[in-house]
Design an enzyme around this catalytic site. Structure first.
Site, PDB file in Angstrom:
ATOM      1  N   SER A 146       0.928  -1.274   0.009  1.00 57.45           N
ATOM      2  CA  SER A 146       0.075   0.029  -0.031  1.00 57.45           C
ATOM      3  C   SER A 146       0.896   1.190  -0.153  1.00 57.45           C
ATOM      4  CB  SER A 146      -1.021   0.055   1.122  1.00 57.45           C
ATOM      5  OG  SER A 146      -1.875   1.007   1.021  1.00 57.45           O
ATOM      6  N   ASP A 305      -1.167   1.856  -4.229  1.00 53.55           N
ATOM      7  CA  ASP A 305      -2.255   0.859  -4.635  1.00 53.55           C
ATOM      8  C   ASP A 305      -3.659   1.063  -4.852  1.00 53.55           C
ATOM      9  OD1 ASP A 305      -2.698   0.863  -1.911  1.00 53.55           O
ATOM     10  OD2 ASP A 305      -3.286  -1.216  -1.826  1.00 53.55           O
ATOM     11  N   SER A 407      -7.925   6.832   8.333  1.00 57.47           N
ATOM     12  CA  SER A 407      -6.621   6.933   7.624  1.00 57.47           C
ATOM     13  C   SER A 407      -7.139   6.900   6.024  1.00 57.47           C
ATOM     14  CB  SER A 407      -5.749   5.984   8.039  1.00 57.47           C
ATOM     15  OG  SER A 407      -6.407   4.541   7.982  1.00 57.47           O
TER      16      SER A 407
END
Length: 593
Positions: A146, A305, A407
Site C-alpha cells: 500500500s 495501490d 486513515s
C-alpha cells in the site's frame, strides 16, 4: 529447516552470506528465528532475506499454508479457483518485485491443480476482493504494501466473501504455514503462470464489470458531462492512473489531469519523501502546483495501490485545504445518504440503512444517523472488520451506503467490500460538481454539515517507536496507573468518564465491564472518554512501528464556537502526550511535520 531453501534467490543468498561472513550473528538470528504474522493488513514487512521478511520463500510458504487451509475448508476449491493481483513495488537488492511474488503465489497453487485468476498487469487492491466475489473464487491474494515506505512489501488475503481475512482464519493459516515450510515440487516455478492451461487472466472482465458497477453510485451524470470544473489526479507512482481515468469516463467526466512526474509506476517513489498521501500538503506539492497552473479546483490523490484517497481543494484565499479522512467521511456520509434519500423507492425504510466506521474514526456518522434515522455501527480498526460486518448486513437484507476509516479509507456502495480509492475519487468529483451548481465548495459544505449535526473536530498523529518492550511498558503503565489493575481517572486537568481497553476486553461504561467490540490481544489499544465530550484512543499500528493517537471533540449542534473547541482539543492532546506517552522519557520520535 534446510537453509539452502532461502538461497534459491541469488540476491537473498548473498545477503545471508554477507551477514555470516561479517559475523553479524544478532541480525542473522533476528532474520532467521522469527516468522511473519498476520497483522491488520495481512503480512507486511521489508523485502529481503529471512523468515520475518517478504521474499520468494516466505511468500511460497505462506501460499502453501493457505492452500492447505483452503483445501480443508472448501471441497470445491479446485473448481472455484483463486485470485492473484499485485502492485508495482520492487527492490533490486533482493531481486524481489510484487509481480515476481505474485507469480510464485500462483505457481504454488497451479502446481496443485488449483485454477488461478492471475491479472496480466498491475491492478488496484480493490480489484482483488471485487474479483473474488465476481468470479466466485474461494479466496484471493494481493501483493502490496500500500502506502508503506519503498523497502516494504506485503501479502493481503481475502476470503470468499470478498473481505480481508479475520480471526480465526489468520491463526489457522499460520498453523498450516508452520506445518509445511519445505517448498513443494513446482512451488518455485514462476513460469507456470505463462504455461499452465488452468491460469486465466481476469483483467478485461473484472475491469469492465467494475466500471459498470461503479455507475450504480453515479447520480448526476448529466452534470458531470457538462461541468467545466477541472480535476488533477496523482497516482503517487503507483497503479491508479489508468483506472481513475476509466472511472471518470464511466461517470461521464472529462479525464482528470494527471501529474506527469507521478503518473507511471516507480518502485522508488522518487518524487515524494514517503508515498502516503495522508501526510498532506508536503507530499501533494507537485499536484497542487499543477492544479494552480491548470486552474483546477480539486486534487484527488490515490495511494500507490489505489485503495485510499486524499483530497485537496483550492480556497478563495488562494490556499489549499487538504481534507482529513474524518472530514471527507462527513462529506461522503452526507452525500451517500442524500443520494439514497432522493433515489430510494417510496416504501424504502430508513431503519434498514447502515453506515459503519472503525472505532478510532470520527463519530460524525453517528451524529448524522441519530438525526436522520438510519443505523450507525463501529468496528475494530482495520477494514477487514468493516468488510466482514458489511457482508453480514447485506446477507440479512440491509442496505449499506458507506463505511470508512480515518486513515483516508472509504467504501462508497458495496460493490467492493474493502476501501477503494478509485470509486471514492470519482464520487468526490461528482459531489464537487453538484455543489458547484449550488455555488458551494466542498469546504463550505463541510461547515454546513457540522453546523447541522454538530462539530466533530479531530486530530490524529503518531510517534515512532522501534523498541517493542517500550511500547508494551507504556500501555502496561496505563493499566496499572495509580495502583495495580487501575486505569487513570484523569489526564492532567481533564477528568476521564470511561475507559475501554480492547487488548484486555475491559470497558468501564458497560454494566458487566466487558467490551462490546471483540478483544484483540495481538495489538495495544485503549480509549478514554472524557467529561468534556472528547474521545481519545492510543493504539499501536498493525503495519508500522508507530504509537498512534486519535482525539476528537464531539460537540452538539448548538456548540458552534469552532475555535474554542479546537483550543480545548489541542490542550487535551498535549496533556495526553505529556501524561500518558511521555515521549522524552520513553525515547519516542515525534512525527516529522
Amino acid at each position: 529447516m534446510n537453509l539452502n531453501l532461502l538461497l534459491q534467490n541469488q540476491k537473498t543468498k548473498e545477503q545471508i552470506e554477507s551477514l555470516l561472513q561479517n559475523g553479524k550473528h544478532k541480525e542473522l538470528r533476528d532474520r532467521l528465528c522469527c516468522r511473519l504474522t498476520f497483522g491488520t493488513a495481512g503480512l507486511r514487512s521489508a523485502m529481503g532475506a529471512g523468515f520475518c521478511y517478504i521474499n520468494d520463500l516466505t511468500v511460497i510458504q505462506s501460499t502453501q499454508g493457505i492452500y492447505k487451509y483452503l483445501e480443508r475448508c472448501f471441497s470445491d476449491f479446485k473448481q472455484r479457483g483463486f485470485v492473484v493481483g499485485y502492485d508495482t513495488r520492487g527492490q533490486v537488492t533482493s531481486n524481489c518485485s510484487s509481480k515476481k511474488l505474485a507469480k510464485l503465489t500462483a505457481a504454488v497453487l497451479l502446481a496443485k491443480d488449483v485454477p488461478v485468476y492471475f491479472f496480466s498487469t498491475y491492478v488496484p487492491t480493490p480489484f482483488v476482493p471485487y474479483a473474488v466475489q465476481q468470479l466466485k473464487a474461494v479466496a484471493g491474494v494481493m501483493i502490496t504494501a500500500s502506502h508503506n515506505r519503498k523497502e516494504d512489501n506485503g501479502y493481503k488475503v481475502y476470503w470468499e466473501n470478498g473481505a480481508q481475512i479475520t480471526s480465526p482464519h489468520d491463526k489457522e493459516i499460520i498453523k498450516c504455514i508452520e506445518e509445511c515450510v519445505e517448498p513443494w515440487n513446482g512451488s518455485w516455478n514462476e513460469n507456470l503462470v505463462d504455461t499452465s492451461p488452468i491460469r486465466q487472466d481476469p483483467l478485461k472482465k473484472i475491469c469492465d464489470c467494475y466500471m459498470e458497477d461503479l455507475k450504480k453510485i453515479c447520480y448526476h451524470r448529466e452534470l458531470n458531462v457538462q461541468t467545466n470544473l477541472k480535476f488533477v489526479h496523482t497516482s503517487f507512482h503507483g497503479v491508479g492512473h489508468d483506472y481513475v481515468q476509466l472511472a471518470f469516463k464511466a461517470f461521464g467526466f472529462q479525464p482528470p489531469i494527471p501529474v506527469p512526474e507521478q503518473k507511471d509506476p516507480d518502485p522508488d517513489f522518487s518524487t515524494v519523501k514517503c508515498p502516503n498521501p495522508e501526510e498532506g500538503e508536503s507530499v501533494l506539492e507537485l499536484s497542487l502546483r499543477l492544479a494552480e497552473k491548470e486552474n483546477a479546483k480539486v486534487v484527488v490523490a490515490t495511494d500507490p495501490d489505489a485503495d485510499r484517497l486524499a483530497v485537496a481543494e483550492h480556497q478563495e484565499n488562494g490556499c489549499w485545504k487538504v481534507f482529513t479522512g474524518n472530514e471527507l467521511a462527513a462529506l461522503f456520509g452526507w452525500w451517500m445518504f442524500s443520494c439514497w434519500k432522493e433515489n430510494c423507492s417510496e416504501d424504502a425504510d430508513v431503519k434498514n440503512v447502515y453506515m459503519l466506521a472503525t472505532t478510532v474514526s470520527s463519530k460524525i456518522l453517528r451524529a448524522i444517523a441519530l438525526k436522520e434515522g438510519f443505523h450507525f455501527e463501529e468496528t475494530l480498526p482495520g477494514f477487514k472488520w468493516i468488510g466482514s460486518r458489511v457482508k453480514d448486513l447485506l446477507d440479512n437484507g440491509k442496505v449499506v451506503l458507506f463505511a470508512f476509516e480515518e486513515s483516508i479509507g472509504f467504501m462508497c456502495g458495496t460493490s467492493v467490500l474493502d476501501k477503494d480509492g478509485v470509486s471514492a475519487a470519482v464520487v468526490i468529483a461528482e459531489m464537487a460538481t453538484y455543489l458547484e451548481g449550488k455555488n458551494l465548495t466542498l469546504a463550505q459544505k463541510l461547515i454546513e454539515i457540522y453546523e447541522m449535526y454538530g462539530y466533530h473536530i479531530s486530530k490524529t498523529s503518531y510517534f515512532l517507536c522501534y523498541d517493542p518492550p517500550t511500547i508494551k511498558r507504556i500501555f502496561e503503565k496505563l493499566r496499572n496507573f495509580d495502583a495495580p489493575q487501575s486505569y487513570p481517572k484523569c489526564c492532567g486537568i481533564y477528568n476521564i468518564l470511561h475507559v475501554r481497553d480492547i487488548t484486555t476486553g475491559y470497558d468501564s461504561s458497560q454494566p458487566n465491564k466487558k467490551s462490546v467490540l471483540p478483544v484483540s490481544k495481538s495489538s495495544q489499544m485503549i480509549t478514554f472518554t472524557f467529561q468534556n465530550g472528547c474521545v481519545a484512543t492510543l493504539r499501536t499500528s498493525g503495519t508500522e512501528p508507530k504509537i498512534k493517537y486519535y482525539a476528537e471533540m464531539c460537540a452538539l449542534p448548538e456548540q458552534s464556537d469552532r475555535s474554542m473547541l479546537e483550543e480545548e482539543l489541542q490542550k487535551l492532546i498535549e496533556a495526553l502526550i505529556e501524561n500518558f506517552l511521555e515521549p522524552d522519557k520513553n525515547g519516542l520520535i515525534w512525527r516529522s511535520a
